[in-house]
Design a protein around this motif. Structure first.
Motif, PDB file in Angstrom:
ATOM      1  N   ASP A 124       0.782  -1.108   0.085  1.00 52.39           N
ATOM      2  CA  ASP A 124      -0.052  -0.051   0.168  1.00 52.39           C
ATOM      3  C   ASP A 124       0.941   1.109   0.027  1.00 52.39           C
ATOM      4  N   ALA A 125       1.602   1.671  -1.159  1.00 53.43           N
ATOM      5  CA  ALA A 125       2.349   2.737  -1.517  1.00 53.43           C
ATOM      6  C   ALA A 125       1.701   3.849  -0.809  1.00 53.43           C
ATOM      7  N   ASP A 126       0.422   4.350  -1.025  1.00 56.31           N
ATOM      8  CA  ASP A 126       0.011   5.733  -0.426  1.00 56.31           C
ATOM      9  C   ASP A 126      -0.552   5.735   0.820  1.00 56.31           C
ATOM     10  N   ARG A 127      -0.485   4.338   1.442  1.00 59.87           N
ATOM     11  CA  ARG A 127      -0.926   4.367   3.078  1.00 59.87           C
ATOM     12  C   ARG A 127      -2.529   4.556   3.358  1.00 59.87           C
ATOM     13  N   GLY A 129      -4.902   2.283   3.107  1.00 64.88           N
ATOM     14  CA  GLY A 129      -5.687   1.314   3.514  1.00 64.88           C
ATOM     15  C   GLY A 129      -6.292   0.257   2.629  1.00 64.88           C
ATOM     16  N   LYS A 130      -5.976   0.595   1.430  1.00 64.41           N
ATOM     17  CA  LYS A 130      -6.479  -0.215   0.376  1.00 64.41           C
ATOM     18  C   LYS A 130      -5.650  -0.444  -0.628  1.00 64.41           C
ATOM     19  N   LEU A 131      -5.633  -1.397  -1.492  1.00 63.82           N
ATOM     20  CA  LEU A 131      -4.575  -1.552  -2.810  1.00 63.82           C
ATOM     21  C   LEU A 131      -5.165  -1.272  -4.219  1.00 63.82           C
ATOM     22  N   THR A 132      -4.737  -0.488  -4.766  1.00 64.50           N
ATOM     23  CA  THR A 132      -5.132  -0.099  -6.115  1.00 64.50           C
ATOM     24  C   THR A 132      -4.548  -1.249  -7.047  1.00 64.50           C
ATOM     25  N   SER A 166      12.461 -13.474   1.264  1.00 64.65           N
ATOM     26  CA  SER A 166      11.464 -12.872   2.113  1.00 64.65           C
ATOM     27  C   SER A 166      11.158 -11.701   1.327  1.00 64.65           C
ATOM     28  N   LEU A 167       9.733 -11.337   1.972  1.00 64.84           N
ATOM     29  CA  LEU A 167       9.163 -10.095   1.182  1.00 64.84           C
ATOM     30  C   LEU A 167      10.021  -8.754   1.734  1.00 64.84           C
ATOM     31  N   PRO A 168       9.826  -8.021   0.934  1.00 70.07           N
ATOM     32  CA  PRO A 168      10.491  -6.659   1.428  1.00 70.07           C
ATOM     33  C   PRO A 168       9.807  -6.066   2.713  1.00 70.07           C
ATOM     34  N   GLN A 169      10.351  -5.468   3.730  1.00 64.20           N
ATOM     35  CA  GLN A 169       9.852  -5.066   4.961  1.00 64.20           C
ATOM     36  C   GLN A 169       8.932  -4.044   4.615  1.00 64.20           C
ATOM     37  N   GLN A 170       8.102  -3.387   5.625  1.00 65.90           N
ATOM     38  CA  GLN A 170       7.275  -2.402   5.412  1.00 65.90           C
ATOM     39  C   GLN A 170       7.809  -1.240   5.031  1.00 65.90           C
ATOM     40  N   GLN A 171       7.297  -0.384   4.053  1.00 68.54           N
ATOM     41  CA  GLN A 171       8.025   0.769   3.446  1.00 68.54           C
ATOM     42  C   GLN A 171       7.850   1.954   4.695  1.00 68.54           C
TER      43      GLN A 171
END
Length: 171
Positions: A124-127, A129-132, A166-171
């Motif tokens: 969720d790049a723009d934070r 709470g949803k994914l485009t 591993s998945l990248p850590q939270q941005q």
């Protein structure tokens, strides 16, 4: 002359029209009660609470290998990712909100044990709470690159079966 005859015909036509009107209402069809024309309102459909148990298109090497050439191209992987997005997007609004991600949690878990919270934290790049779809595809493009350990643009069965980084850590 033509004008005179038109002026004489107008009252005659009006008299004929009025003679046909004897004060009765025009018949237009069967008698219908006033409430019969009110349309019935359909009951709302119950909300969808879970994504169909068809399984994640991203969980199976054979399902992703559309060309049946024992390798998965980035295009095949992207097509599987988009299919999964569309399966989870129950509102069909182009976004995956937390409810839709929770409903699709079983299919997400088939992807390296992914949880909705982890996915939102990473993708969720723009934070908001949803994914485009673009955030979802960016995440899956990065995942494809992680699995493609030799960097040849294809995932073979060996790369698929190997432990994924591993998945990248939270941005």
């Amino acid at each position: 002359m033509l004008r005179k005859s038109t002026m004489l015909l107008a009252p005659i036509c009006a008299a004929l029209v009025l003679a046909g009107c004897d004060g009765k209402e025009k018949e237009t069809g069967p008698d219908v009660s006033p409430t019969a024309s009110i349309p019935a309102v359909a009951q709302p459909e119950p909300p969808v609470t879970a994504v169909p148990a068809a399984g994640s298109p991203l969980a199976s090497f054979d399902r992703l290998d559309a060309a049946h050439d024992s390798s998965i191209s980035s295009a095949e992987y992207a097509q599987g990712a988009q299919s999964l997005f569309e399966m989870m997007d129950m509102a069909q609004d182009g976004n995956l909100d937390t409810e839709e991600l929770q409903a699709g949690a079983k299919m997400l878990a088939e992807i390296d044990g992914l949880t909705p919270q982890t996915l939102l934290g990473v993708a969720d790049a723009d934070r908001d709470g949803k994914l485009t779809l673009s955030e979802w595809m960016a995440f899956n493009n990065a995942r494809f690159t992680l699995i493609d350990s030799n960097g040849d643009g294809m995932i073979d069965r060996g790369e698929w079966a190997a432990p994924h980084p591993s998945l990248p850590q939270q941005q």
